[in-house]
Design a protein around this motif. Structure first.
Motif, PDB file in Angstrom:
ATOM      1  N   LEU A  14       0.722  -1.190  -0.282  1.00  0.00           N
ATOM      2  CA  LEU A  14      -0.069  -0.028   0.005  1.00  0.00           C
ATOM      3  C   LEU A  14       0.975   1.194   0.038  1.00  0.00           C
ATOM      4  O   LEU A  14       0.601   2.159  -0.631  1.00  0.00           O
ATOM      5  CB  LEU A  14      -0.756  -0.050   1.139  1.00  0.00           C
ATOM      6  N   ALA A  15       1.816   1.056   0.534  1.00  0.00           N
ATOM      7  CA  ALA A  15       2.968   2.328   0.642  1.00  0.00           C
ATOM      8  C   ALA A  15       3.828   2.312  -0.442  1.00  0.00           C
ATOM      9  O   ALA A  15       4.878   2.996  -0.458  1.00  0.00           O
ATOM     10  CB  ALA A  15       3.574   2.316   1.948  1.00  0.00           C
ATOM     11  N   ALA A  16       3.691   1.543  -1.584  1.00  0.00           N
ATOM     12  CA  ALA A  16       4.531   1.429  -2.562  1.00  0.00           C
ATOM     13  C   ALA A  16       4.888   2.714  -3.331  1.00  0.00           C
ATOM     14  O   ALA A  16       6.035   3.116  -3.916  1.00  0.00           O
ATOM     15  CB  ALA A  16       4.037   0.277  -3.662  1.00  0.00           C
ATOM     16  N   SER A  17       3.930   3.731  -3.203  1.00  0.00           N
ATOM     17  CA  SER A  17       4.267   5.040  -4.106  1.00  0.00           C
ATOM     18  C   SER A  17       4.987   5.766  -3.258  1.00  0.00           C
ATOM     19  O   SER A  17       5.179   6.906  -3.694  1.00  0.00           O
ATOM     20  CB  SER A  17       2.922   5.374  -4.641  1.00  0.00           C
ATOM     21  N   ALA A  18       5.165   5.650  -1.890  1.00  0.00           N
ATOM     22  CA  ALA A  18       6.048   6.727  -1.153  1.00  0.00           C
ATOM     23  C   ALA A  18       7.221   6.512  -1.319  1.00  0.00           C
ATOM     24  O   ALA A  18       8.040   5.526  -1.491  1.00  0.00           O
ATOM     25  CB  ALA A  18       5.515   6.204   0.375  1.00  0.00           C
ATOM     26  N   PRO A  19       7.931   7.676  -1.487  1.00  0.00           N
ATOM     27  CA  PRO A  19       9.236   7.818  -1.871  1.00  0.00           C
ATOM     28  C   PRO A  19      10.231   7.640  -0.592  1.00  0.00           C
ATOM     29  O   PRO A  19      11.435   7.480  -0.910  1.00  0.00           O
ATOM     30  CB  PRO A  19       9.441   9.297  -2.415  1.00  0.00           C
ATOM     31  N   SER A 262       8.766 -10.084   1.855  1.00  0.00           N
ATOM     32  CA  SER A 262       9.881  -9.560   1.081  1.00  0.00           C
ATOM     33  C   SER A 262       9.615  -9.130  -0.344  1.00  0.00           C
ATOM     34  O   SER A 262      10.168  -8.273  -0.738  1.00  0.00           O
ATOM     35  CB  SER A 262      10.820 -11.026   0.998  1.00  0.00           C
ATOM     36  N   PHE A 263       8.448  -9.746  -0.821  1.00  0.00           N
ATOM     37  CA  PHE A 263       8.333  -9.310  -2.330  1.00  0.00           C
ATOM     38  C   PHE A 263       7.772  -8.046  -2.417  1.00  0.00           C
ATOM     39  O   PHE A 263       8.152  -7.071  -2.986  1.00  0.00           O
ATOM     40  CB  PHE A 263       7.403 -10.092  -3.052  1.00  0.00           C
ATOM     41  N   ALA A 264       6.885  -7.695  -1.289  1.00  0.00           N
ATOM     42  CA  ALA A 264       6.503  -6.359  -1.096  1.00  0.00           C
ATOM     43  C   ALA A 264       7.470  -5.258  -0.943  1.00  0.00           C
ATOM     44  O   ALA A 264       7.459  -4.265  -1.712  1.00  0.00           O
ATOM     45  CB  ALA A 264       5.407  -6.107   0.138  1.00  0.00           C
ATOM     46  N   ASP A 265       8.431  -5.487  -0.205  1.00  0.00           N
ATOM     47  CA  ASP A 265       9.627  -4.807  -0.047  1.00  0.00           C
ATOM     48  C   ASP A 265      10.353  -4.527  -1.169  1.00  0.00           C
ATOM     49  O   ASP A 265      10.656  -3.469  -1.397  1.00  0.00           O
ATOM     50  CB  ASP A 265      10.587  -5.281   1.398  1.00  0.00           C
ATOM     51  N   TYR A 266      10.669  -5.472  -1.807  1.00  0.00           N
ATOM     52  CA  TYR A 266      11.414  -5.541  -2.918  1.00  0.00           C
ATOM     53  C   TYR A 266      10.655  -4.711  -4.263  1.00  0.00           C
ATOM     54  O   TYR A 266      11.444  -3.930  -4.605  1.00  0.00           O
ATOM     55  CB  TYR A 266      11.399  -6.927  -3.641  1.00  0.00           C
ATOM     56  N   LEU A 267       9.201  -5.033  -4.281  1.00  0.00           N
ATOM     57  CA  LEU A 267       8.341  -4.024  -5.348  1.00  0.00           C
ATOM     58  C   LEU A 267       8.565  -2.529  -4.800  1.00  0.00           C
ATOM     59  O   LEU A 267       9.052  -1.766  -5.537  1.00  0.00           O
ATOM     60  CB  LEU A 267       7.078  -4.309  -5.161  1.00  0.00           C
ATOM     61  N   ARG A 268       8.530  -2.224  -3.533  1.00  0.00           N
ATOM     62  CA  ARG A 268       8.574  -1.014  -3.172  1.00  0.00           C
ATOM     63  C   ARG A 268       9.995  -0.122  -3.404  1.00  0.00           C
ATOM     64  O   ARG A 268       9.941   0.910  -3.827  1.00  0.00           O
ATOM     65  CB  ARG A 268       8.555  -0.688  -1.572  1.00  0.00           C
ATOM     66  N   LEU A 269      10.986  -0.984  -3.303  1.00  0.00           N
ATOM     67  CA  LEU A 269      12.251  -0.483  -3.701  1.00  0.00           C
ATOM     68  C   LEU A 269      12.541  -0.225  -5.326  1.00  0.00           C
ATOM     69  O   LEU A 269      13.323   0.514  -5.760  1.00  0.00           O
ATOM     70  CB  LEU A 269      13.508  -1.208  -3.168  1.00  0.00           C
ATOM     71  N   ARG A 270      11.926  -1.247  -5.930  1.00  0.00           N
ATOM     72  CA  ARG A 270      12.103  -1.286  -7.357  1.00  0.00           C
ATOM     73  C   ARG A 270      11.432   0.030  -7.916  1.00  0.00           C
ATOM     74  O   ARG A 270      12.027   0.814  -8.978  1.00  0.00           O
ATOM     75  CB  ARG A 270      11.265  -2.530  -7.943  1.00  0.00           C
ATOM     76  N   ALA A 271      10.429   0.682  -7.128  1.00  0.00           N
ATOM     77  CA  ALA A 271      10.016   1.870  -7.710  1.00  0.00           C
ATOM     78  C   ALA A 271      10.248   2.928  -6.988  1.00  0.00           C
ATOM     79  O   ALA A 271      10.095   4.177  -7.581  1.00  0.00           O
ATOM     80  CB  ALA A 271       8.333   1.589  -7.343  1.00  0.00           C
ATOM     81  N   ASN A 272      10.822   2.860  -5.765  1.00  0.00           N
ATOM     82  CA  ASN A 272      11.535   4.112  -5.023  1.00  0.00           C
ATOM     83  C   ASN A 272      12.797   3.945  -4.470  1.00  0.00           C
ATOM     84  O   ASN A 272      12.817   4.349  -3.418  1.00  0.00           O
ATOM     85  CB  ASN A 272      10.446   4.555  -3.947  1.00  0.00           C
ATOM     86  N   PHE A 277      23.504   5.283  -5.053  1.00  0.00           N
ATOM     87  CA  PHE A 277      23.709   5.666  -6.353  1.00  0.00           C
ATOM     88  C   PHE A 277      22.633   6.308  -6.885  1.00  0.00           C
ATOM     89  O   PHE A 277      22.761   7.069  -7.692  1.00  0.00           O
ATOM     90  CB  PHE A 277      23.841   4.297  -7.028  1.00  0.00           C
ATOM     91  N   TYR A 278      21.429   5.899  -6.455  1.00  0.00           N
ATOM     92  CA  TYR A 278      20.290   6.719  -6.936  1.00  0.00           C
ATOM     93  C   TYR A 278      19.598   7.959  -6.124  1.00  0.00           C
ATOM     94  O   TYR A 278      19.573   7.919  -4.695  1.00  0.00           O
ATOM     95  CB  TYR A 278      19.150   5.886  -6.763  1.00  0.00           C
ATOM     96  N   ASP A 279      19.958   9.134  -6.752  1.00  0.00           N
ATOM     97  CA  ASP A 279      19.414  10.351  -6.274  1.00  0.00           C
ATOM     98  C   ASP A 279      17.895  10.685  -6.226  1.00  0.00           C
ATOM     99  O   ASP A 279      17.334  11.257  -5.144  1.00  0.00           O
ATOM    100  CB  ASP A 279      20.169  11.679  -6.738  1.00  0.00           C
ATOM    101  N   ARG A 280      17.233  10.196  -7.125  1.00  0.00           N
ATOM    102  CA  ARG A 280      15.743  10.691  -7.324  1.00  0.00           C
ATOM    103  C   ARG A 280      15.147   9.437  -7.524  1.00  0.00           C
ATOM    104  O   ARG A 280      15.015   8.550  -8.653  1.00  0.00           O
ATOM    105  CB  ARG A 280      15.743  11.447  -8.567  1.00  0.00           C
ATOM    106  N   VAL A 285       7.168   1.767 -11.139  1.00  0.00           N
ATOM    107  CA  VAL A 285       7.704   0.695 -11.936  1.00  0.00           C
ATOM    108  C   VAL A 285       6.789   0.093 -12.776  1.00  0.00           C
ATOM    109  O   VAL A 285       5.473  -0.103 -12.574  1.00  0.00           O
ATOM    110  CB  VAL A 285       8.533  -0.215 -11.047  1.00  0.00           C
ATOM    111  N   ASP A 286       6.940  -0.415 -13.888  1.00  0.00           N
ATOM    112  CA  ASP A 286       6.344  -0.806 -14.937  1.00  0.00           C
ATOM    113  C   ASP A 286       6.115  -2.559 -14.623  1.00  0.00           C
ATOM    114  O   ASP A 286       7.240  -3.042 -14.062  1.00  0.00           O
ATOM    115  CB  ASP A 286       6.285  -0.421 -16.130  1.00  0.00           C
ATOM    116  N   LEU A 287       5.623  -3.300 -15.340  1.00  0.00           N
ATOM    117  CA  LEU A 287       5.294  -4.750 -14.795  1.00  0.00           C
ATOM    118  C   LEU A 287       6.484  -5.313 -15.417  1.00  0.00           C
ATOM    119  O   LEU A 287       7.085  -6.290 -14.567  1.00  0.00           O
ATOM    120  CB  LEU A 287       4.073  -5.298 -15.633  1.00  0.00           C
ATOM    121  N   CYS A 288       7.234  -5.169 -16.370  1.00  0.00           N
ATOM    122  CA  CYS A 288       8.268  -5.808 -16.804  1.00  0.00           C
ATOM    123  C   CYS A 288       9.649  -5.215 -16.057  1.00  0.00           C
ATOM    124  O   CYS A 288      10.525  -6.156 -16.343  1.00  0.00           O
ATOM    125  CB  CYS A 288       8.548  -5.710 -18.272  1.00  0.00           C
TER     126      CYS A 288
END
Length: 298
Positions: A14-19, A262-272, A277-280, A285-288
């Motif tokens: 649910l929090a996946a869109s949070a940065p 674990s997958f929920a955490d993985y998804l959150r980090l793939r999106a945010n 290394f990552y500043d922004r 994240v898209d499906l692929c």
């Protein structure tokens, strides 16, 4: 909505869109995968693994998706049991698109018992099914909704679900519609995900080992990347289900449980992702671009 879905939606998702990223969470998707407990992994059945040996004895392992593409996968299993691909070849390598294999002559007799297929097999009807879906809460240009079911990415429109054409995914070659292919002619995506093919061709699985073998093959110079008569078609030595191999030779893999924390955490980090290394953070994240982690079984 015609279909009824059991949505596996964790608080983390649910929090996946949070940065923001919790201080006590792993900072990268790969760290999540490395630290995931044994309970976050599911064994891939040997009956779902297709083991292809090509020239030089190199091995490519394909995970089949019988639950999402039952008709074509059923034929592929019969073809493997009949050793039909032995002595065939990789015939097409089109840059930024696909590697394709099968019988170059198109005259090799098919084994008995293959089931008829049609374009209706490109998606899984949901009127009589309930799927436990881990949703991906971001817009998708090719489907009203997307998510993950039993370790697979899926696109959905409320009445059906289908596998997308992501990098490394395996589809069934066909002629012009209404032909839907038997499963004898297969291809793997080796370029940018050609999602426009979704629901126009059957997707039956994904390459989980040996992708570097397929993606590094010389490109064909014929039309659509087919090898010409003077170019080297890569011989296929054998194709077997892992369950048909001696125990000591059977590859063993696990995929991450797409309903796990674990997958929920993985998804959150793939999106945010926000780390050294990552500043922004991307904020989506898209499906692929959120491939389900697969690893060799410990």
């Amino acid at each position: 909505m015609k279909a009824s879905f059991a949505l596996a939606l964790s608080a983390a998702l649910l929090a996946a869109s949070a940065p923001t990223i919790a201080a006590d969470s792993p900072a990268t998707p790969s760290a999540v995968v490395a630290q995931a407990p044994a309970t976050a992994w599911r064994a891939i059945p040997a009956d779902d693994l297709l083991v292809m040996r090509v020239e030089g004895g190199r091995r490519v392992v394909i995970q089949l998706a019988p639950g999402l593409s039952p008709g074509h996968v059923g034929n592929i299993v019969k073809l493997a049991k009949a050793h039909w691909w032995d002595g065939t070849s990789i015939n097409r390598v089109q840059d930024n698109y696909v590697v394709q294999w099968g019988d170059a002559t198109e005259k090799k007799p098919m084994p008995p018992g293959l089931s008829p297929t049609s374009p209706d097999d490109y998606a899984l009807p949901l009127a009589t099914r309930r799927l436990a879906v881990t949703p991906l809460p971001y817009p998708d240009p090719y489907a009203p909704s997307t998510g993950f079911v039993d370790g697979w990415p899926v696109a959905m429109d409320g009445s059906a679900a289908w596998l997308p054409h992501c990098y490394g995914y395996v589809g069934v070659g066909r002629n012009m519609s209404p032909d839907a292919g038997t499963g004898a002619e297969l291809y793997a995506v080796i370029g940018q995900a050609p999602r426009q093919l979704d629901r126009n061709i059957a997707v039956v699985g994904r390459v989980i080992e040996g992708m570097e073998i397929l993606s590094s093959l010389p490109r064909g110079t014929g039309e659509l990347g087919f090898y010409t008569a003077t170019e080297h078609k890569v011989p296929i030595l054998t194709v077997r289900l892992a369950s048909a191999l001696p125990k000591a030779q059977q590859p063993r893999f696990e995929m991450m449980d797409t309903q796990s924390a674990s997958f929920a955490d993985y998804l959150r980090l793939r999106a945010n992702r926000k780390d050294d290394f990552y500043d922004r953070p991307a904020g989506g994240v898209d499906l692929c671009n959120a491939p389900v982690p697969v690893r060799r079984a410990p």
